[in-house]
Structures are given as structure tokens and as C-alpha cells.
Design a protein around this motif. Structure first.
Motif, PDB file in Angstrom:
ATOM      1  N   ALA A 153      47.273 -17.458  36.017  1.00 27.00           N
ATOM      2  CA  ALA A 153      47.076 -18.706  35.265  1.00 27.00           C
ATOM      3  C   ALA A 153      46.530 -18.404  33.872  1.00 27.00           C
ATOM      4  O   ALA A 153      46.987 -18.979  32.875  1.00 27.00           O
ATOM      5  N   GLU A 154      45.579 -17.473  33.789  1.00 23.28           N
ATOM      6  CA  GLU A 154      44.982 -17.128  32.493  1.00 23.28           C
ATOM      7  C   GLU A 154      46.009 -16.500  31.555  1.00 23.28           C
ATOM      8  O   GLU A 154      45.912 -16.622  30.339  1.00 23.28           O
ATOM      9  N   ASN A 155      46.971 -15.818  32.146  1.00 23.90           N
ATOM     10  CA  ASN A 155      47.965 -15.123  31.321  1.00 23.90           C
ATOM     11  C   ASN A 155      49.306 -15.842  31.243  1.00 23.90           C
ATOM     12  O   ASN A 155      50.295 -15.279  30.765  1.00 23.90           O
ATOM     13  N   ASP A 156      49.321 -17.060  31.762  1.00 21.78           N
ATOM     14  CA  ASP A 156      50.495 -17.917  31.630  1.00 21.78           C
ATOM     15  C   ASP A 156      51.759 -17.298  32.257  1.00 21.78           C
ATOM     16  O   ASP A 156      52.823 -17.276  31.642  1.00 21.78           O
ATOM     17  N   VAL A 157      51.597 -16.786  33.462  1.00 19.80           N
ATOM     18  CA  VAL A 157      52.759 -16.266  34.201  1.00 19.80           C
ATOM     19  C   VAL A 157      52.790 -16.908  35.590  1.00 19.80           C
ATOM     20  O   VAL A 157      51.769 -17.379  36.090  1.00 19.80           O
ATOM     21  N   HIS A 158      53.962 -16.932  36.208  1.00 20.97           N
ATOM     22  CA  HIS A 158      54.078 -17.415  37.589  1.00 20.97           C
ATOM     23  C   HIS A 158      53.520 -16.350  38.522  1.00 20.97           C
ATOM     24  O   HIS A 158      53.439 -15.181  38.158  1.00 20.97           O
ATOM     25  N   PHE A 159      53.193 -16.750  39.735  1.00 21.28           N
ATOM     26  CA  PHE A 159      52.638 -15.759  40.665  1.00 21.28           C
ATOM     27  C   PHE A 159      53.055 -16.041  42.103  1.00 21.28           C
ATOM     28  O   PHE A 159      53.080 -17.192  42.549  1.00 21.28           O
ATOM     29  N   LEU A 160      53.369 -14.972  42.839  1.00 26.80           N
ATOM     30  CA  LEU A 160      53.543 -15.072  44.291  1.00 26.80           C
ATOM     31  C   LEU A 160      53.442 -13.687  44.923  1.00 26.80           C
ATOM     32  O   LEU A 160      53.460 -12.674  44.226  1.00 26.80           O
ATOM     33  N   GLU A 161      53.279 -13.689  46.231  1.00 25.55           N
ATOM     34  CA  GLU A 161      53.215 -12.426  46.965  1.00 25.55           C
ATOM     35  C   GLU A 161      54.490 -12.238  47.784  1.00 25.55           C
ATOM     36  O   GLU A 161      55.091 -13.222  48.246  1.00 25.55           O
ATOM     37  N   THR A 162      54.876 -10.973  47.955  1.00 27.04           N
ATOM     38  CA  THR A 162      56.120 -10.665  48.673  1.00 27.04           C
ATOM     39  C   THR A 162      55.900  -9.475  49.609  1.00 27.04           C
ATOM     40  O   THR A 162      54.917  -8.742  49.481  1.00 27.04           O
ATOM     41  N   SER A 163      56.842  -9.301  50.508  1.00 25.70           N
ATOM     42  CA  SER A 163      56.926  -8.050  51.255  1.00 25.70           C
ATOM     43  C   SER A 163      58.367  -7.555  51.185  1.00 25.70           C
ATOM     44  O   SER A 163      59.270  -8.188  51.739  1.00 25.70           O
ATOM     45  N   SER A 164      58.556  -6.432  50.538  1.00 25.96           N
ATOM     46  CA  SER A 164      59.903  -5.841  50.493  1.00 25.96           C
ATOM     47  C   SER A 164      60.263  -5.290  51.859  1.00 25.96           C
ATOM     48  O   SER A 164      61.442  -5.114  52.160  1.00 25.96           O
ATOM     49  N   LEU A 165      59.225  -5.014  52.652  1.00 30.60           N
ATOM     50  CA  LEU A 165      59.478  -4.457  53.986  1.00 30.60           C
ATOM     51  C   LEU A 165      60.055  -5.521  54.922  1.00 30.60           C
ATOM     52  O   LEU A 165      61.101  -5.311  55.541  1.00 30.60           O
ATOM     53  N   THR A 166      59.408  -6.672  54.987  1.00 35.56           N
ATOM     54  CA  THR A 166      59.885  -7.729  55.901  1.00 35.56           C
ATOM     55  C   THR A 166      60.903  -8.654  55.228  1.00 35.56           C
ATOM     56  O   THR A 166      61.592  -9.413  55.897  1.00 35.56           O
TER      57      THR A 166
END
Ligand SMILES: Nc1nc2c(ncn2[C@@H]2O[C@H](COP(=O)(O)OP(=O)(O)OP(=O)(O)O)[C@@H](O)[C@H]2O)c(=O)[nH]1
Length: 244
Positions: A153-166
């Protein structure tokens, strides 16, 4: 429908698109950039992934509403020794997937450097998605979701978490970035005709113009394109005769 016609239709569907967008995948070595991309393009986990040497290219076409978007995906090496080579691929990127490893605090601590480099060198309208990869390794987590979300949010970017494994959430960063870029085109903030925008009109848009003599992007763009940018004249030259 005859089989030949069906095959021609299928091929056309696979190869045509409205927009071509350049994306870069950046972040520290070992964060899982190549595996993330492999899941996205092949729908499987890349076993025994090796460090990327320089840059590797792949692509995938996605559908957003009525629009077909071809993503040109540049997977860059995270190792410092390749930095000058990889930086040269940032130029004209419309989207950046900035990856850290949720089990490696150092990969999170260095994000500012990656982001400022990308912003300095890519398209002025660069859309960035921060990705915390390896979410399957919750027990080894070193970076909390809330902390990363705050940084985003402070850097004005979107964010999410992922797993390339699953495969969990792996499509989301690419679709999110593509959607933001489409919205920027729609609002007029981003002009695909402008050099360095990281986006160009695709053959599907051009074909629509050729068949109907006008461009129809629906709600995406109310601005008609100049006809001379899409008219392609091919003159046939027979050997032994004077050309043209
Ligand atoms: N558990 C887990 N391991 C992962 C995941 N993604 C990648 N890995 C592992 O992390 C290691 C590094 O993955 P890569 O995709 O090669 O990392 P990279 O960021 O492309 O590395 P460079 O090419 O050196 O920049 C490999 O051993 C992968 O098997 C994930 O989502 N979960």
C-alpha cells in the motif's frame, strides 16, 4: 462444419488477440519466479528448477471480458551478476510481477531496490504486482501477510500471495496486472500507440478493422484509430516483369 473449417477457426482463436503486453518477472534469486511462470504457462510445477541465466521468454494469451490479451513474459535472473543484462529487458514493460519468498526475509528486505529499478527503466505507467511466493510453507514463514500488504500500500502496488508448488493463486497476479493496464487504456492514461508504453494493438483488433472499416473496442476505447495504421497493401511481383 467441415473439419478443415473447424481447425482454421480454432487456430485463429488461439493466435489472435486485441492487445500485446510486455511483462517482466523480477525479484531475488530463488524466490520462485521461474516456477511461478511455469505454473502460469504450463499449469504444472517445474521440478528441479535451476537458476535462470540472464533472461527467459514465454507467453500466454488470456481472456478478460471480451478482450484477448497476449502476455509477453520475460523471466529475469535474480542473481546479482546478471543484473546489468536483466535491467536492459525492463525497458518498455507495462507490467512487473515483483516476487519475494515468504520464508526468506532478505528477499522481502530488498524489494525497494527492485521496485525503484523497474520504475526507473520500464514504462512510465508500469503496473506492479507484489507476489509473496511459497505460501504452502506456512510453518517457515518469515514475512507476515499484514506487513507485506502494508508495504504494498505504501508503495502503490497490488499484493497477493501464491504457491507455485500447489498452483494456488498463480493466475491472479498476471490477470490483475493485465486488468489494471486495460483500465489505464480505457481511461486514456495509457496509449498503446505511444512508443515505450509496453502495450500494442494486436492482430485481432486489426482484423476487425479490415473487415468492418472501423475499430470496435466496445467500452475499452472510444478513440478510433487512424485507418492508415492498419491498411496493409501487398503488391504481387512476378519475376521478369517490372515491379510496381
Ligand atoms: N515450497 C515451494 N517451493 C518453491 C515454490 N516456488 C519455487 N520453489 C522452489 O524454490 C526454488 C527456486 O525456484 P526458481 O523458480 O528457480 O527461483 P527463481 O526466482 O526463478 O530463481 P533465479 O532464476 O535464480 O532468479 C526451487 O527449488 C523451487 O523448487 C513454491 O511455491 N513452494
Amino acid at each position: 462444419m467441415p473439419l478443415d473449417d473447424f481447425e482454421a477457426d480454432a487456430t485463429e482463436l488461439l493466435e489472435t488477440y486485441d492487445f500485446l503486453m510486455k511483462f517482466i518477472i523480477i525479484g531475488e534469486a530463488g524466490t520462485g519466479k521461474s516456477c511461478l511462470l511455469h505454473q502460469f504457462t504450463h499449469n504444472s510445477f517445474k521440478d528441479h528448477s535451476q537458476h535462470t541465466i540472464g533472461v527467459e521468454f514465454s507467453s500466454r494469451t488470456v481472456k478478460l471480458g471480451e478482450k484477448r490479451i497476449k502476455l509477453q513474459l520475460w523471466d529475469t535472473a535474480g542473481q546479482e551478476r546478471f543484473r546489468s543484462v536483466t535491467r536492459s529487458y525492463y525497458r518498455g514493460a507495462a507490467g512487473a510481477i515483483l516476487v519475494y519468498d515468504i520464508t526468506n526475509r532478505d528477499s522481502f528486505a530488498n524489494l525497494s531496490r527492485w521496485l525503484s529499478d523497474a520504475r526507473a527503466l520500464a514504462s512510465p505507467h508500469l503496473v506492479t504486482v507484489l507476489v509473496g511466493n511459497k505460501s504452502d510453507r506456512e510453518e517457515d514463514r518469515e514475512v507476515e501477510w499484514a506487513e507485506a500488504s502494508r508495504w504494498a500500500a505504501e508503495n502503490d502496488v497490488h499484493f497477493l500471495e501464491t504457491s507455485s508448488l500447489t498452483g494456488d493463486n498463480v493466475e491472479a497476479p498476471f490477470l490483475l496486472a493485465a486488468r489494471s493496464i486495460l483500465l489505464a487504456i480505457e481511461s486514456g492514461a495509457l496509449d498503446p500507440d505511444k512508443a515505450g508504453s509496453g502495450v500494442s494493438y494486436g492482430d485481432r483488433a486489426l482484423r476487425r478493422v479490415n473487415s468492418s472499416s472501423r475499430l470496435s473496442f466496445g467500452s475499452l476505447s472510444g478513440r478510433p484509430r487512424k485507418p492508415n495504421t492498419v491498411a496493409l497493401k501487398i503488391k504481387r511481383w512476378i519475376p521478369g516483369t517490372r515491379c510496381c
